[in-house]
Design a protein around this motif. Structure first.
Motif, PDB file in Angstrom:
ATOM      1  N   SER A   1      10.697 -22.782 -37.274  1.00 15.58           N
ATOM      2  CA  SER A   1      10.062 -24.063 -37.602  1.00 15.58           C
ATOM      3  C   SER A   1       8.675 -23.831 -38.169  1.00 15.58           C
ATOM      4  N   ARG A   2       7.636 -23.995 -37.359  1.00 15.06           N
ATOM      5  CA  ARG A   2       6.270 -23.964 -37.888  1.00 15.06           C
ATOM      6  C   ARG A   2       5.709 -22.552 -38.026  1.00 15.06           C
ATOM      7  N   VAL A   3       5.917 -21.729 -37.022  1.00 14.38           N
ATOM      8  CA  VAL A   3       5.318 -20.393 -37.023  1.00 14.38           C
ATOM      9  C   VAL A   3       6.276 -19.434 -36.324  1.00 14.38           C
ATOM     10  N   ASN A   4       6.321 -18.208 -36.820  1.00 16.80           N
ATOM     11  CA  ASN A   4       7.229 -17.213 -36.262  1.00 16.80           C
ATOM     12  C   ASN A   4       6.613 -16.592 -35.013  1.00 16.80           C
ATOM     13  N   GLU A   5       7.345 -16.678 -33.907  1.00 14.44           N
ATOM     14  CA  GLU A   5       6.878 -16.143 -32.634  1.00 14.44           C
ATOM     15  C   GLU A   5       7.660 -14.902 -32.209  1.00 14.44           C
ATOM     16  N   ASP A   6       8.383 -14.295 -33.158  1.00 16.20           N
ATOM     17  CA  ASP A   6       9.092 -13.035 -32.919  1.00 16.20           C
ATOM     18  C   ASP A   6       8.249 -11.862 -33.402  1.00 16.20           C
ATOM     19  N   GLY A   7       8.677 -10.678 -33.037  1.00 21.81           N
ATOM     20  CA  GLY A   7       8.063  -9.464 -33.538  1.00 21.81           C
ATOM     21  C   GLY A   7       9.048  -8.308 -33.453  1.00 21.81           C
ATOM     22  N   ALA A   8       8.845  -7.301 -34.271  1.00 19.50           N
ATOM     23  CA  ALA A   8       9.684  -6.104 -34.246  1.00 19.50           C
ATOM     24  C   ALA A   8       8.941  -4.974 -34.926  1.00 19.50           C
ATOM     25  N   GLY A   9       9.178  -3.758 -34.481  1.00 18.85           N
ATOM     26  CA  GLY A   9       8.528  -2.635 -35.112  1.00 18.85           C
ATOM     27  C   GLY A   9       9.054  -1.312 -34.588  1.00 18.85           C
ATOM     28  N   LEU A  10       8.590  -0.232 -35.172  1.00 23.37           N
ATOM     29  CA  LEU A  10       8.929   1.100 -34.681  1.00 23.37           C
ATOM     30  C   LEU A  10       7.810   2.055 -35.064  1.00 23.37           C
ATOM     31  N   TYR A  11       7.665   3.062 -34.238  1.00 22.11           N
ATOM     32  CA  TYR A  11       6.668   4.099 -34.476  1.00 22.11           C
ATOM     33  C   TYR A  11       7.137   5.349 -33.744  1.00 22.11           C
ATOM     34  N   GLY A  12       7.324   6.422 -34.494  1.00 19.78           N
ATOM     35  CA  GLY A  12       7.732   7.670 -33.860  1.00 19.78           C
ATOM     36  C   GLY A  12       9.060   7.556 -33.155  1.00 19.78           C
ATOM     37  N   ARG A  13       9.060   7.817 -31.858  1.00 14.79           N
ATOM     38  CA  ARG A  13      10.300   7.790 -31.096  1.00 14.79           C
ATOM     39  C   ARG A  13      10.577   6.437 -30.434  1.00 14.79           C
ATOM     40  N   PHE A  14       9.706   5.441 -30.681  1.00 16.86           N
ATOM     41  CA  PHE A  14       9.850   4.122 -30.070  1.00 16.86           C
ATOM     42  C   PHE A  14      10.192   3.049 -31.108  1.00 16.86           C
ATOM     43  N   ALA A  15      10.951   2.048 -30.689  1.00 22.93           N
ATOM     44  CA  ALA A  15      11.168   0.827 -31.467  1.00 22.93           C
ATOM     45  C   ALA A  15      11.213  -0.337 -30.497  1.00 22.93           C
ATOM     46  N   TRP A  16      10.886  -1.527 -31.001  1.00 22.87           N
ATOM     47  CA  TRP A  16      10.811  -2.678 -30.108  1.00 22.87           C
ATOM     48  C   TRP A  16      11.180  -3.969 -30.832  1.00 22.87           C
ATOM     49  N   ILE A  17      11.570  -4.952 -30.024  1.00 26.65           N
ATOM     50  CA  ILE A  17      11.864  -6.311 -30.485  1.00 26.65           C
ATOM     51  C   ILE A  17      11.192  -7.258 -29.509  1.00 26.65           C
ATOM     52  N   ILE A  18      10.588  -8.340 -30.025  1.00 29.65           N
ATOM     53  CA  ILE A  18       9.797  -9.274 -29.220  1.00 29.65           C
ATOM     54  C   ILE A  18      10.225 -10.702 -29.538  1.00 29.65           C
ATOM     55  N   ASP A  19      10.353 -11.519 -28.519  1.00 29.20           N
ATOM     56  CA  ASP A  19      10.684 -12.937 -28.699  1.00 29.20           C
ATOM     57  C   ASP A  19       9.723 -13.752 -27.847  1.00 29.20           C
ATOM     58  N   GLY A  20       8.731 -14.352 -28.491  1.00 29.71           N
ATOM     59  CA  GLY A  20       7.691 -15.076 -27.773  1.00 29.71           C
ATOM     60  C   GLY A  20       8.080 -16.502 -27.435  1.00 29.71           C
ATOM     61  N   ALA A  21       7.447 -17.028 -26.397  1.00 26.39           N
ATOM     62  CA  ALA A  21       7.651 -18.421 -25.986  1.00 26.39           C
ATOM     63  C   ALA A  21       6.299 -19.029 -25.642  1.00 26.39           C
ATOM     64  N   THR A  22       5.915 -20.092 -26.348  1.00 26.00           N
ATOM     65  CA  THR A  22       4.653 -20.770 -26.092  1.00 26.00           C
ATOM     66  C   THR A  22       4.777 -21.642 -24.842  1.00 26.00           C
ATOM     67  N   GLY A  23       3.679 -21.772 -24.120  1.00 29.56           N
ATOM     68  CA  GLY A  23       3.686 -22.635 -22.947  1.00 29.56           C
ATOM     69  C   GLY A  23       3.926 -24.090 -23.318  1.00 29.56           C
ATOM     70  N   LEU A  24       4.360 -24.868 -22.328  1.00 31.35           N
ATOM     71  CA  LEU A  24       4.681 -26.277 -22.570  1.00 31.35           C
ATOM     72  C   LEU A  24       3.420 -27.130 -22.451  1.00 31.35           C
ATOM     73  N   SER A  25       2.575 -27.015 -23.452  1.00 35.69           N
ATOM     74  CA  SER A  25       1.337 -27.788 -23.482  1.00 35.69           C
ATOM     75  C   SER A  25       0.937 -28.004 -24.930  1.00 35.69           C
ATOM     76  N   ASP A  26       0.302 -29.130 -25.204  1.00 35.55           N
ATOM     77  CA  ASP A  26      -0.183 -29.396 -26.554  1.00 35.55           C
ATOM     78  C   ASP A  26      -1.506 -28.695 -26.833  1.00 35.55           C
ATOM     79  N   GLU A  27      -2.135 -28.173 -25.792  1.00 35.54           N
ATOM     80  CA  GLU A  27      -3.422 -27.496 -25.952  1.00 35.54           C
ATOM     81  C   GLU A  27      -3.200 -26.021 -26.249  1.00 35.54           C
ATOM     82  N   GLN A  28      -3.700 -25.540 -27.396  1.00 31.86           N
ATOM     83  CA  GLN A  28      -3.567 -24.129 -27.738  1.00 31.86           C
ATOM     84  C   GLN A  28      -4.711 -23.347 -27.122  1.00 31.86           C
ATOM     85  N   LEU A  29      -4.380 -22.189 -26.570  1.00 33.57           N
ATOM     86  CA  LEU A  29      -5.356 -21.397 -25.848  1.00 33.57           C
ATOM     87  C   LEU A  29      -5.904 -20.226 -26.662  1.00 33.57           C
ATOM     88  N   THR A  30      -5.190 -19.798 -27.687  1.00 27.80           N
ATOM     89  CA  THR A  30      -5.540 -18.572 -28.384  1.00 27.80           C
ATOM     90  C   THR A  30      -5.794 -18.839 -29.869  1.00 27.80           C
TER      91      THR A  30
END
Length: 289
Positions: free
Chosen positions: A19-48
């Protein structure tokens, strides 16, 4: 194989905003790789300072994982990641008098590490928090690695949703209440575990191990992409894996969005978000050194 090392190589990757902004992430470096799926808190006030709080968290995790993946063993890496996230979140929220749990973003994380193996195979270790998914080839077919501890809470959310249709971008009040109730069990022994800036989580990952052949595709994906299997039942894990291994990831992503648009009110295929962020990363382990 004394002195040999192993690393991970990118084959294909794609991440699309739901929808508005992508809250996923993925990457790799050397022998590591990762996948991220973020979830924003249930509030209209943004903290970051991010596009959303979950987008901020996912971007921070991406950056810190890449920085820490150079040398640290996985367990130490995750402990340091927990400390770095806590410190950065405290800086971001220093101006907020009272940060409650339902304001705080969280994220699912899948981290894999390849290790030198014996003969013509390499070792693979997975550490998972939340419902990100890894598809790993094995002698018995394609194995799914995921963290099922959140499933009872997801079922409660879907039960609250029922078959009621809802406008894209809206969450029915009864579903919002259930999500708030679920999040009270976040990072509790009788609950479920995710990355969170305020509650400890390092050391609580589900762990998996396998042996893989060099060059064999390995898939990391968020649940938004895995809707093709888990919501729309358009593929099995095996069928989706082989399509991704054949380089059909962009076609699959287009098909996913078409299926979501064909059920905009989420009545035929119940889901809280009509369109979710969707991300996959296809990699291969290789021997080096």
């Amino acid at each position: 194989m004394t002195g040999s090392t192993s690393c991970l190589r990118s084959i294909d990757r794609l991440s699309l905003t739901g929808s508005r902004v992508n809250e996923d992430g993925a990457g790799l470096y050397g022998r590591f790789a990762w996948i991220i799926d973020g979830a924003t808190g249930l509030s209209d006030e943004q903290l970051t300072s991010g596009g959303s709080d979950a987008a901020w968290l996912a971007a921070l995790m991406d950056e810190r994982l890449a920085a820490l993946a150079g040398a640290d063993p996985a367990d130490r890496l995750l402990r340091q990641l927990e400390a770095d996230i806590r410190s950065a979140f405290e800086e971001q929220t220093a101006h907020v008098p009272d940060v409650s749990d339902h304001h705080t973003p969280s994220a699912c994380l899948g981290l894999i590490e390849t290790t030198p193996g014996e003969g013509d195979v390499l070792g693979l270790q997975g550490r998972l928090l939340g419902d990100v998914i890894l598809l790993v080839p094995s002698e018995h077919g394609v194995a799914r690695w995921t963290d099922e501890r959140a499933k009872p809470f997801e079922r409660k959310t879907l039960a609250a949703l029922g078959t009621r249709e809802h406008e894209p971008g809206s969450i029915p009040d009864v579903v919002r209440r259930q999500i708030l109730e679920n999040r009270a069990r976040l990072n509790q022994q009788d609950g479920y575990w995710v990355v969170n800036p305020r509650r400890p989580w390092a050391g609580q990952e589900l762990r998996f191990e396998a042996q893989v052949r060099p060059g064999a595709p390995i898939v990391l994906a968020t649940d938004g992409f895995m809707r093709l299997v888990d919501v729309f039942a358009a593929y099995t894990d095996d069928g989706l894996y082989h399509r991704l291994a054949a380089g059909k990831g962009r076609d699959l992503m287009q098909e996913l969005r078409e299926r979501e648009r064909g059920d905009l009110m989420a009545g035929a295929y119940p889901r809280v978000k009509t369109h979710d962020d969707a991300t996959f990363l296809v990699i291969a382990a290789e021997q080096s050194g």
